[in-house]
Design a protein around this motif. Structure first.
Motif: not given
Length: 69
Positions: A14-20
């Motif tokens: 898991e490399v991050g979180i998107d805009d949603d």
């Protein structure tokens, strides 16, 4: 009789979180894994590789390709 032809080790991070607000995943694959490597050996190798990463691991998979003929 099925004969194993190729094996691959895949690690998903898991490399991050998107805009949603949903997680973003990336996969690192290692091809040409020794065909006689046990699942325990691959798990130990994967754990060592995960320790070198900056992102948390979400899954460890072994993918085998078999010849059925």
């Amino acid at each position: 009789m099925a004969v194993i032809k190729n094996s691959r080790l895949s690690l998903q991070f898991e490399v991050g979180i998107d805009d949603d607000g949903l997680p973003i995943y990336r996969t690192k694959s290692f091809n040409n894994v020794k065909l006689n490597a046990t699942d325990e050996q691959l798990t130990n190798t994967a754990q060592a590789l995960i320790g070198l990463q900056q992102h948390p691991a979400m899954s460890i998979e072994r993918n085998n390709v078999y010849s059925l003929v």
